[in-house]
Every structure is written in structure tokens, then in C-alpha cells.
Design an enzyme around this catalytic site. Structure first.
Site, PDB file in Angstrom:
ATOM      1  N   LYS A   1      62.102  50.556  77.165  1.00 47.12           N
ATOM      2  CA  LYS A   1      62.666  51.432  78.188  1.00 47.12           C
ATOM      3  C   LYS A   1      61.814  52.649  78.523  1.00 47.12           C
ATOM      4  O   LYS A   1      61.225  53.262  77.658  1.00 47.12           O
ATOM      5  CB  LYS A   1      64.035  51.914  77.722  1.00 47.12           C
ATOM      6  CG  LYS A   1      65.036  50.793  77.589  1.00 47.12           C
ATOM      7  CD  LYS A   1      66.437  51.329  77.524  1.00 47.12           C
ATOM      8  CE  LYS A   1      66.943  51.327  76.108  1.00 47.12           C
ATOM      9  NZ  LYS A   1      68.078  52.176  75.874  1.00 47.12           N
TER      10      LYS A   1
ATOM     11  N   GLY B   1      60.300  57.937  64.746  1.00 46.00           N
ATOM     12  CA  GLY B   1      60.799  59.071  65.528  1.00 46.00           C
ATOM     13  C   GLY B   1      59.891  60.281  65.453  1.00 46.00           C
ATOM     14  O   GLY B   1      59.621  60.934  66.470  1.00 46.00           O
TER      15      GLY B   1
ATOM     16  N   GLY C   1      57.772  52.428  65.683  1.00 47.56           N
ATOM     17  CA  GLY C   1      58.208  51.449  64.689  1.00 47.56           C
ATOM     18  C   GLY C   1      57.922  50.018  65.088  1.00 47.56           C
ATOM     19  O   GLY C   1      57.350  49.239  64.310  1.00 47.56           O
TER      20      GLY C   1
ATOM     21  N   ARG D   1      56.745  52.152  52.363  1.00 49.02           N
ATOM     22  CA  ARG D   1      56.921  53.603  52.301  1.00 49.02           C
ATOM     23  C   ARG D   1      56.752  54.143  50.883  1.00 49.02           C
ATOM     24  O   ARG D   1      56.262  55.262  50.704  1.00 49.02           O
ATOM     25  CB  ARG D   1      58.279  53.998  52.864  1.00 49.02           C
ATOM     26  CG  ARG D   1      58.266  53.942  54.372  1.00 49.02           C
ATOM     27  CD  ARG D   1      59.561  54.421  54.961  1.00 49.02           C
ATOM     28  NE  ARG D   1      59.403  54.645  56.391  1.00 49.02           N
ATOM     29  CZ  ARG D   1      60.387  54.565  57.265  1.00 49.02           C
ATOM     30  NH1 ARG D   1      61.609  54.277  56.870  1.00 49.02           N
ATOM     31  NH2 ARG D   1      60.159  54.793  58.539  1.00 49.02           N
TER      32      ARG D   1
HETATM   33  P1  ADP Z   1      58.356  51.300  69.499  1.00 56.19           P
HETATM   34  O1  ADP Z   1      59.366  51.118  68.401  1.00 56.19           O
HETATM   35  O2  ADP Z   1      56.989  50.871  69.089  1.00 56.19           O
HETATM   36  O3  ADP Z   1      58.391  52.704  70.045  1.00 56.19           O
HETATM   37  P2  ADP Z   1      60.147  50.267  71.507  1.00 56.19           P
HETATM   38  O4  ADP Z   1      61.287  50.412  70.563  1.00 56.19           O
HETATM   39  O5  ADP Z   1      60.095  51.192  72.651  1.00 56.19           O
HETATM   40  O6  ADP Z   1      58.762  50.323  70.700  1.00 56.19           O
HETATM   41  O7  ADP Z   1      60.157  48.819  72.161  1.00 56.19           O
HETATM   42  C1  ADP Z   1      60.071  47.636  71.427  1.00 56.19           C
HETATM   43  C2  ADP Z   1      60.882  46.534  72.054  1.00 56.19           C
HETATM   44  O8  ADP Z   1      60.606  46.366  73.427  1.00 56.19           O
HETATM   45  C3  ADP Z   1      60.578  45.218  71.402  1.00 56.19           C
HETATM   46  O9  ADP Z   1      61.701  44.787  70.675  1.00 56.19           O
HETATM   47  C4  ADP Z   1      60.263  44.278  72.574  1.00 56.19           C
HETATM   48  O10 ADP Z   1      60.871  43.013  72.441  1.00 56.19           O
HETATM   49  C5  ADP Z   1      60.846  45.020  73.746  1.00 56.19           C
HETATM   50  N1  ADP Z   1      60.193  44.635  75.016  1.00 56.19           N
HETATM   51  C6  ADP Z   1      58.873  44.669  75.289  1.00 56.19           C
HETATM   52  N2  ADP Z   1      58.640  44.194  76.533  1.00 56.19           N
HETATM   53  C7  ADP Z   1      59.819  43.849  77.056  1.00 56.19           C
HETATM   54  C8  ADP Z   1      60.235  43.288  78.295  1.00 56.19           C
HETATM   55  N3  ADP Z   1      59.345  42.979  79.264  1.00 56.19           N
HETATM   56  N4  ADP Z   1      61.552  43.054  78.488  1.00 56.19           N
HETATM   57  C9  ADP Z   1      62.432  43.330  77.528  1.00 56.19           C
HETATM   58  N5  ADP Z   1      62.118  43.880  76.326  1.00 56.19           N
HETATM   59  C10 ADP Z   1      60.826  44.125  76.087  1.00 56.19           C
HETATM   60 MG    MG Z   2      61.547  50.901  68.513  1.00 52.35          MG
END
Ligand code: ADP
Ligand code: MG
Length: 396
Positions: free
Chosen positions: A203, A376, A353, A36
Site C-alpha cells: 500500500k 517499524g 519486514g 533476533r
Molecule cells: P515491508 O514489510 O517490506 O515494508 P509491505 O508490508 O509494505 O513490505 O508489503 C509486503 C506485501 O505486499 C507482501 O505480502 C506482498 O505480497 C504484497 N504485495 C506486493 N505486490 C503486490 C501487489 N501487486 N498486489 C498485492 N499485494 C502485493
Molecule cells: Mg510488512
């Protein structure tokens, strides 16, 4: 971009307030990742080279009590900045007062001062985080021009961004802010087509806004990650012990109906009995048997997704395809990264992230057109929301 940038104002001899995003991880007084700080350099150099007196500030972490201040000072940031710029950077361990005002008065054209973590103002009432007007006014009084380069906080209305801007001080975007808006904003609002969105992560509930907005904007939406199984459940498919959000099953149903064949779900999953890298993995097409949990998209899905991606001119990716942190469940995310990396003339963007971390750790970071620095804030842009920090920047 319809916003004024640092290139649209005269900086020479001006006291230039620069809200940067120096929210870096610090461990035992040392910065563990200076991405950053590096991302803020173009704006800082520009201000300095154009004769501005640069007054830099940022938040770092969350500060609610006196004890929280421990390890949250911007002092190491100022040091690192001095190293990266190979020049003197003055640090003032205050967020207001005579010392700070003195240091600013002493600045010669092109010189740089960094003041203390803006969230040190959150201890007696959240002055920074609740955008206390008096605080924004005070900070604005220290400068002649305000450059907001903190994209990572653009989705928040804080004293150090919106508060300063709303006093009426000339407010412009820095280069990082400009780049983020240009890439993510363009990709969402005016994409070269076909536009393919890849959405994963843990999620559905975190991504509802993004899915809803991108259903309108994208030509295809590829779903992966943990959220797959809430969609499976909505279709009446067995999911074994996979993660599921029962209270989002109806929403998933309506999203499937609304999106029609735009929405593409995985056809197979890599599973295990436990959330662990040390147990045997299985691969199932469609339904997942009792006792197994889906932790990655399977090889047929990777092939499917790669075929769809082949024609894409814009790719927006948010959320890993599986538990990429464990090597057994990283193949889906790697496969999608490879498909994106092989695209010749597409604009490819990562917002989120963990997705950015995945691309970095799997070695694909340099294959993307743009990796957003703001988790975010980039999510809210993908949701089509107006970001208050951005809205407060003067229009061209
Ligand atoms: P980002 O930060 O890119 O928006 P998220 O925070 O929504 O992404 O999700 C990232 C997390 O989702 C990772 O830590 C990953 O381990 C988890 N994840 C991905 N697929 C699965 C799964 N099938 N079951 C449980 N956790 C998962
Ligand atoms: Mg995340």
C-alpha cells in the site's frame, strides 16, 4: 555515530541493564526463528567478557490479559541464549520483586540473568507500553549502566527503553543499535551517490512518509508492488482489478509532480484473474484490462530497474516488487535482488519486514550490506523521524 556505545563505558563489576530485542516467534513453546537472539549476541558477549553483570530483558509479543501470557514467557529465550553462548544463563520468571533483586545480587562478574517479558507489566494498565515512570525508575534502580540494544523498539517510548534512560542512568547503545543507525542513518542522511530507493509492498498509505522523505534524499525512486496501481490511476492509466487506494490517488498525483523524472514507475506488469498461484498469468505493458490484477512488475520493468541500479552507490530497498510469496509473482522481486546482488561497491540496505523475508526466502540475504532487524523502526528512520529510544541514548 554521535551516540555513546557500550565501548564508551566501564563495565567491570557493574550491574549492566541490557534491553535486547528478543521479540522472537514462538510456537508451542519453541522458538521458530532465533535471528533476533543471534543479533543480540555481540553486545551480550561484550558485556560479559568485560566483567559486567548482565541483566537482560525484552518484550515478546503483545500482552493485555492474564491469558495472553501463555506462550509469551522469555524462558525459552533464556534457554536458547544459554545454548548459543554455551554457558549458564539464569532465568527469573518475574519482572520485579525480591526474587529478581536476589538473582541480580548473586551475579558474579560476567554472569548473565534474563528476566521475564517486560510486557507482563501491561496487564494492569499499560505500564511498560505507556512508559509508566515508576516502572522505568524501578528497572533503572536495578543497574548501574543501561545498554539499549533494542533497535526494533526504538520507535516506541516504553518504560524498558525511554523510561529507564530518562532517569539519568548512563545510557549507551549496543552494537546492533549502533549498526542499524550507522547503516540506515548514513544511507538516508549522507549517502554515497547515486542513491537509488526501491519502494514496493502493498500500500501507498503505509509508505507515504518514506516516499516523501526519500524524494528529497534519493537520486531515483523506483516504484513497484501493489502501490504501483494507485500511481497508475493518478496518471489516468487503466488498472483492471489491481489493488488501488482511491483516497491516495490525489496524493500519488502530487508525488509524481513533485518528484518529476526521479520517480520511475513500472512499464509492465504480470497479472492474473485471481489472487492465486494456480491461475494463468498474463503480461501487459502499461494499462491492465478489466478482470486482471497486477501482481508483479514485468520483465521490461526489471530490465529498466536493473539499468538504473547499475550505477548506484547506495541502494535502499523497502517493499517487495510483487506478491513474492507466490512463485508466479516472485520474478520481479528476484530480478531486483539479482541486480542489487551484482553491484560491486555499493552500500545496499533492506528496511522492512516483508522485504527482509523476501530476500531471505529467495536466497539473497547474504548479498546485502545490511538487512535491518527492525521493521517499524527502520521505516521510521527511512521517514526521517527521530526515534525516541535512540534520542534517549547519551551523546558522545
Ligand atoms: P515491508 O514489510 O517490506 O515494508 P509491505 O508490508 O509494505 O513490505 O508489503 C509486503 C506485501 O505486499 C507482501 O505480502 C506482498 O505480497 C504484497 N504485495 C506486493 N505486490 C503486490 C501487489 N501487486 N498486489 C498485492 N499485494 C502485493
Ligand atoms: Mg510488512
Amino acid at each position: 555515530m554521535a551516540k555513546k556505545t557500550v565501548e564508551d563505558v566501564d563495565l567491570k563489576g557493574k550491574k549492566v541493564l541490557v534491553r535486547a530485542d528478543f521479540n522472537v516467534p514462538v510456537k508451542d513453546g519453541a522458538i521458530t526463528d532465533d535471528t533476533r537472539i543471534k543479533a543480540a549476541l555481540p553486545t551480550i558477549k561484550y558485556v560479559s567478557q568485560h566483567g559486567g553483570k548482565a541483566i537482560l530483558f525484552s518484550h515478546l509479543g503483545r500482552v493485555k490479559t492474564e491469558e495472553d501470557k501463555e506462550g509469551k514467557s522469555l524462558a525459552p529465550v533464556a534457554d536458547r541464549l544459554g545454548e548459543l553462548l554455551d554457558r549458564n544463563v539464569t532465568f527469573v520468571p518475574e519482572t520485579r520483586g525480591e526474587k529478581l533483586e536476589q538473582a541480580i545480587d548473586n551475579l558474579q562478574n560476567g554472569e548473565i540473568v534474563v528476566f521475564e517479558n517486560t510486557r507482563f507489566e501491561d496487564i494492569e494498565g499499560k505500564k511498560e507500553s505507556k512508559n509508566d515512570p515508576e516502572l522505568g525508575k524501578y528497572w533503572a534502580s536495578l543497574g548501574d549502566v543501561f545498554v539499549n540494544d533494542a533497535f526494533g523498539t526504538a520507535h516506541r517510548s516504553h518504560a524498558s527503553n525511554v523510561g529507564i534512560a530518562s532517569t539519568g542512568i548512563p545510557t549507551v547503545a549496543g552494537f546492533l543499535m549502533e549498526k542499524e543507525i550507522e547503516f540506515i542513518g548514513e544511507a538516508v542522511d549522507n549517502p554515497k551517490r547515486p542513491m537509488v530507493a526501491i519502494l514496493g509492498g502493498a500500500k501507498v498509505s503505509d509508505k507515504i512518509g518514506v516516499i516523501e522523505n526519500l524524494i528529497e534524499k534519493a537520486d531515483k525512486i523506483l516504484i513497484g508492488g501493489g502501490m504501483t496501481y494507485t500511481f497508475y490511476k493518478a496518471k489516468g492509466e487503466d488498472i483492471g482489478n489491481s489493488m488501488v487506494e482511491e483516497d491516495k490517488v490525489d496524493l500519488a498525483k502530487s508525488l509524481i509532480e513533485k518528484a518529476g523524472d526521479k520517480l520511475v514507475l513500472p512499464v509492465d506488469s504480470v497479472t492474473a484473474k485471481e489472487f492465486s498461484n494456480d491461475v494463468a498469468t498474463e503480461t501487459y505493458e502499461g494499462a491492465i484490462p478489466e478482470g486482471q490484477m497486477g501482481l508483479d512488475i514485468g520483465p521490461k520493468t526489471v530490465e529498466n530497474f536493473s539499468n538504473i541500479l547499475k550505477d548506484a552507490k547506495t541502494v535502499v530497498w523497502n517493499g517487495p516488487m510483487g506478491v513474492f510469496e507466490m512463485s508466479n509473482f516472485a520474478k520481479g522481486t528476484i530480478g531486483v535482488c539479482e541486480a542489487i546482488a551484482s553491484l560491486q561497491d555499493a552500500t545496499t540496505i533492506i528496511g522492512g519486514g516483508d522485504s527482509a523475508a523476501a530476500a531471505e526466502s529467495l536466497g539473497f540475504a547474504d548479498k546485502f550490506t545490511h538487512i535491518s532487524t527492525g521493521g517499524g523502526a527502520s521505516l521510521e528512520l527511512l521517514e526521517g523521524k527521530a526515534l525516541p529510544g535512540l534520542a534517549a541514548i547519551n551523546d558522545k
